[in-house]
Structure formats: structure tokens, C-alpha cells
Design a protein around this motif. Sequence first.
Motif, PDB file in Angstrom:
ATOM      1  N   MET A 150       0.923  -1.174   0.039  1.00 53.99           N
ATOM      2  CA  MET A 150       0.107   0.061   0.002  1.00 53.99           C
ATOM      3  C   MET A 150       0.875   1.262  -0.118  1.00 53.99           C
ATOM      4  O   MET A 150       2.160   1.252   0.529  1.00 53.99           O
ATOM      5  N   SER A 151       0.206   2.355  -0.445  1.00 53.90           N
ATOM      6  CA  SER A 151       1.272   3.723  -0.580  1.00 53.90           C
ATOM      7  C   SER A 151       1.071   4.298   0.874  1.00 53.90           C
ATOM      8  O   SER A 151       1.535   5.481   0.973  1.00 53.90           O
ATOM      9  N   PHE A 152       0.536   3.755   1.961  1.00 53.21           N
ATOM     10  CA  PHE A 152       0.557   4.238   3.326  1.00 53.21           C
ATOM     11  C   PHE A 152       0.731   3.256   4.306  1.00 53.21           C
ATOM     12  O   PHE A 152       0.513   2.275   3.903  1.00 53.21           O
ATOM     13  N   SER A 153       1.052   3.932   5.519  1.00 52.97           N
ATOM     14  CA  SER A 153       1.165   2.898   6.630  1.00 52.97           C
ATOM     15  C   SER A 153      -0.213   2.597   7.310  1.00 52.97           C
ATOM     16  O   SER A 153      -1.136   3.320   7.097  1.00 52.97           O
ATOM     17  N   PRO A 154      -0.396   1.091   7.900  1.00 51.85           N
ATOM     18  CA  PRO A 154      -1.643   0.756   8.257  1.00 51.85           C
ATOM     19  C   PRO A 154      -1.751   1.395   9.560  1.00 51.85           C
ATOM     20  O   PRO A 154      -0.746   2.016  10.231  1.00 51.85           O
ATOM     21  N   LYS A 155      -3.098   1.424  10.125  1.00 51.03           N
ATOM     22  CA  LYS A 155      -3.259   1.995  11.570  1.00 51.03           C
ATOM     23  C   LYS A 155      -3.138   0.687  12.555  1.00 51.03           C
ATOM     24  O   LYS A 155      -3.495  -0.321  11.995  1.00 51.03           O
ATOM     25  N   VAL A 156      -3.124   1.033  13.751  1.00 53.05           N
ATOM     26  CA  VAL A 156      -3.147  -0.114  14.906  1.00 53.05           C
ATOM     27  C   VAL A 156      -4.293   0.029  15.857  1.00 53.05           C
ATOM     28  O   VAL A 156      -4.491   1.430  16.377  1.00 53.05           O
ATOM     29  N   ILE A 157      -4.743  -0.843  16.342  1.00 55.40           N
ATOM     30  CA  ILE A 157      -5.923  -0.721  17.444  1.00 55.40           C
ATOM     31  C   ILE A 157      -5.361  -1.881  18.428  1.00 55.40           C
ATOM     32  O   ILE A 157      -5.244  -3.196  18.084  1.00 55.40           O
ATOM     33  N   LEU A 158      -5.115  -1.415  19.476  1.00 57.08           N
ATOM     34  CA  LEU A 158      -4.561  -2.243  20.538  1.00 57.08           C
ATOM     35  C   LEU A 158      -5.863  -2.986  21.150  1.00 57.08           C
ATOM     36  O   LEU A 158      -6.701  -2.224  21.805  1.00 57.08           O
ATOM     37  N   ASN A 159      -5.914  -4.268  21.307  1.00 56.51           N
ATOM     38  CA  ASN A 159      -7.151  -4.917  21.967  1.00 56.51           C
ATOM     39  C   ASN A 159      -6.610  -5.777  23.088  1.00 56.51           C
ATOM     40  O   ASN A 159      -5.566  -6.430  23.237  1.00 56.51           O
ATOM     41  N   MET A 160      -7.704  -5.943  23.973  1.00 53.12           N
ATOM     42  CA  MET A 160      -7.446  -6.763  25.145  1.00 53.12           C
ATOM     43  C   MET A 160      -6.348  -6.040  26.245  1.00 53.12           C
ATOM     44  O   MET A 160      -5.520  -7.034  26.752  1.00 53.12           O
ATOM     45  N   ILE A 161      -6.195  -5.049  26.182  1.00 52.83           N
ATOM     46  CA  ILE A 161      -5.276  -4.173  26.888  1.00 52.83           C
ATOM     47  C   ILE A 161      -5.624  -4.145  28.519  1.00 52.83           C
ATOM     48  O   ILE A 161      -6.817  -3.755  28.855  1.00 52.83           O
ATOM     49  N   GLU A 162      -4.803  -4.650  29.445  1.00 56.22           N
ATOM     50  CA  GLU A 162      -5.027  -4.817  30.842  1.00 56.22           C
ATOM     51  C   GLU A 162      -4.461  -3.605  31.606  1.00 56.22           C
ATOM     52  O   GLU A 162      -3.423  -3.059  31.645  1.00 56.22           O
ATOM     53  N   GLU A 163      -5.682  -2.886  32.231  1.00 60.22           N
ATOM     54  CA  GLU A 163      -5.171  -1.433  32.874  1.00 60.22           C
ATOM     55  C   GLU A 163      -4.423  -1.846  34.349  1.00 60.22           C
ATOM     56  O   GLU A 163      -3.703  -1.018  34.813  1.00 60.22           O
ATOM     57  N   ASP A 164      -4.924  -3.010  34.954  1.00 55.98           N
ATOM     58  CA  ASP A 164      -4.109  -3.192  36.161  1.00 55.98           C
ATOM     59  C   ASP A 164      -2.851  -4.026  35.809  1.00 55.98           C
ATOM     60  O   ASP A 164      -2.517  -4.883  35.385  1.00 55.98           O
ATOM     61  N   GLU A 165      -1.576  -3.012  36.287  1.00 51.47           N
ATOM     62  CA  GLU A 165      -0.307  -3.492  35.796  1.00 51.47           C
ATOM     63  C   GLU A 165       0.402  -4.607  36.477  1.00 51.47           C
ATOM     64  O   GLU A 165       0.878  -5.585  35.882  1.00 51.47           O
ATOM     65  N   ARG A 166      -0.237  -4.851  37.782  1.00 47.18           N
ATOM     66  CA  ARG A 166       0.062  -6.272  38.144  1.00 47.18           C
ATOM     67  C   ARG A 166      -0.367  -7.402  37.683  1.00 47.18           C
ATOM     68  O   ARG A 166       0.215  -8.354  37.478  1.00 47.18           O
ATOM     69  N   LYS A 167      -1.647  -7.252  37.125  1.00 47.13           N
ATOM     70  CA  LYS A 167      -2.449  -8.350  36.471  1.00 47.13           C
ATOM     71  C   LYS A 167      -1.891  -8.578  35.164  1.00 47.13           C
ATOM     72  O   LYS A 167      -1.433  -9.757  34.580  1.00 47.13           O
ATOM     73  N   ALA A 168      -1.383  -7.360  34.320  1.00 43.79           N
ATOM     74  CA  ALA A 168      -0.644  -7.347  33.122  1.00 43.79           C
ATOM     75  C   ALA A 168       0.607  -8.140  33.269  1.00 43.79           C
ATOM     76  O   ALA A 168       0.968  -9.028  32.428  1.00 43.79           O
ATOM     77  N   LEU A 188     -10.080  -1.982  26.047  1.00 47.30           N
ATOM     78  CA  LEU A 188      -9.722  -2.742  27.143  1.00 47.30           C
ATOM     79  C   LEU A 188      -9.972  -4.312  27.519  1.00 47.30           C
ATOM     80  O   LEU A 188     -11.033  -4.694  26.639  1.00 47.30           O
ATOM     81  N   ASN A 189      -9.204  -5.224  28.093  1.00 50.69           N
ATOM     82  CA  ASN A 189      -9.579  -6.410  28.313  1.00 50.69           C
ATOM     83  C   ASN A 189     -10.840  -6.606  29.333  1.00 50.69           C
ATOM     84  O   ASN A 189     -10.619  -5.883  30.535  1.00 50.69           O
ATOM     85  N   ASP A 190     -12.034  -7.017  28.881  1.00 51.19           N
ATOM     86  CA  ASP A 190     -13.099  -6.834  29.575  1.00 51.19           C
ATOM     87  C   ASP A 190     -14.126  -7.814  29.496  1.00 51.19           C
ATOM     88  O   ASP A 190     -14.569  -8.006  28.117  1.00 51.19           O
ATOM     89  N   SER A 191     -14.563  -8.696  30.534  1.00 53.03           N
ATOM     90  CA  SER A 191     -15.419  -9.602  30.186  1.00 53.03           C
ATOM     91  C   SER A 191     -16.862  -9.154  29.735  1.00 53.03           C
ATOM     92  O   SER A 191     -17.772 -10.023  29.051  1.00 53.03           O
TER      93      SER A 191
END
Length: 272
Positions: A162-180, A204-207
Motif C-alpha cells: 500500500m502507499s501508506f502505513s496501516p493503523k493500529v488498534i490495541l485490543n485486550m489491554i489490561e489496565e491493572d499493571e500487576r495483572k498485566a 480494554l480487556n473486559d468480560s
Amino acid sequence: MAKIITITSGKGGVGKTTITANLGTALALLGKQVCLIDADFGLSNLDIPLGLSNRIVFDLSDYMNERCELHHVEIKDKYLPNLSLIPCSKSHGHTHTPEAFKNIVENLANSYDYVLIDSPAGIESGFQNAANAADEAIVVVTPYLSSIHDADRVIGILEDTMSFSPKVILNMIEEDERKAQSLKMASKENIMSILQLEELGVVLNDSEVIRSIERGCPIALSPQEENGLRFRHIARNIIADQYEPYVPLKLKKKRSSIFPFQQKLRWISGRM
């Protein structure tokens, strides 16, 4: 003419289909005419998070084999009349040329503002077909090393084709640093330093996301859920072609995130 975006990943299991369903829903909530195309032949499941499985009569393979017209394949969403789904075959035996698939996508693009293609994961022919038919690409990445490394490889391929860079979505990110840390998740900063791209948004990582899939009702419809607001924020970034960071609101979270059907319709009609 619609903006055509392929949503892909380096590996399976990163939530790509859920991201596609919710982004399409969020764009439709913002008043855009949106078509979602399930291009993952054989593993077709975009109908599940949308709750449209029992409405499928014809699929993309039927149209490509001249068993129906294209408008017979289009399925209107249950809640948003400006959101449609094009399901594909669950049979592994179907093949199609890149030109045939691109022609279908461009034909649909004449009737919508956005066409989102749920691409197969990896770098096989299905991935190439989806990428060749698109104007832009979004790569879904989770905070696990295997996902990050595979996404980095896919990003390199997309940048070459492609003539451009793709974009990124971060999924399932854990906000609790200890849990991560206990789950051996990479931090958001480390992920982006490896990929060397700006993030379009973070989910976010969310049930509650899992529960929304089971109910066939995208969490983007639920403004009382943080991820519901995050999907709308990502949709606004897509429309404005920007990378504005999400600012969380301190909301009291209600666990009954999928509210009753009639109440939902009243809320949606007030937003349209």
C-alpha cells in the motif's frame, strides 16, 4: 464512494471480528452508512457478534456463483438501519480471484460511506485479496509477544503493498499493571515502540465484551460501558483521520450493559 478499510491481524484469536462488528456499529451510530464484509471464507463468524446468524439466507459465495443478486446477500442490522452485513460462506472449498472480490467491494462502495472488510488473519491469499481491495488497513494487536511479532510482519507487508502505513488498534489491554505482568502482557508503550506506528485506539480487556458477543449485541451500543465509549472514540478518529487519545470518563459502571431491546431502540432512535 465509500472509504474501504480492511481490518486484519498477524494471527487469529486477537478479536479482529469483534473489532470489526463494533467499529461498524460505532460508525453507524455516528450517522454513517456502513457495510461490513466477512471475507474470512471457511471461518465466517462476523454474523455472531452482530446477532444476525438467523437472518442469513444467501452468502457471498452464492452471489459469486450466480445463485442470487448482490442485494439478496446484504443483511440489515437489527438496531441500526444504516448498517449492513455481507456474510461469506462457511465452506472451505470456495475460491475467488482478487479481481472478482475487488469488483464486489467497489460495487458495494457506491452505496456506503464506509466498507469494513473482516480479513482472514495471516498472510495467505484471503488476506491479500482483502488488502488489495482496500484503501486503508487497520491491524489489530493484543499485548502478547506472538501477536506483536506477527502484527509487525503484517505491517511490513502492508507497507510494501500500500502507499501508506496501516493503523493500529490495541485490543485486550489490561489496565491493572500487576495483572498485566502476571499474564506476561507487554505494555502499550512497548508495543508501539516495536511497531513504530501511532495507535488509532485502545480496547480494554473486559468480560463485558465477551458477554456482548454471546448476546449478539455489540458493546458499542452501550454508552455506560467504557469499551462502548472507546469504540465510538475510535470511530471518530477514523472519520476525522486523526489519532486523538481517549480520555476516560469516571462513570459508575452498570453491569447490565446490554439493556432491553425496546429501551435500546428508543435510545438509538434518539441518537439518529
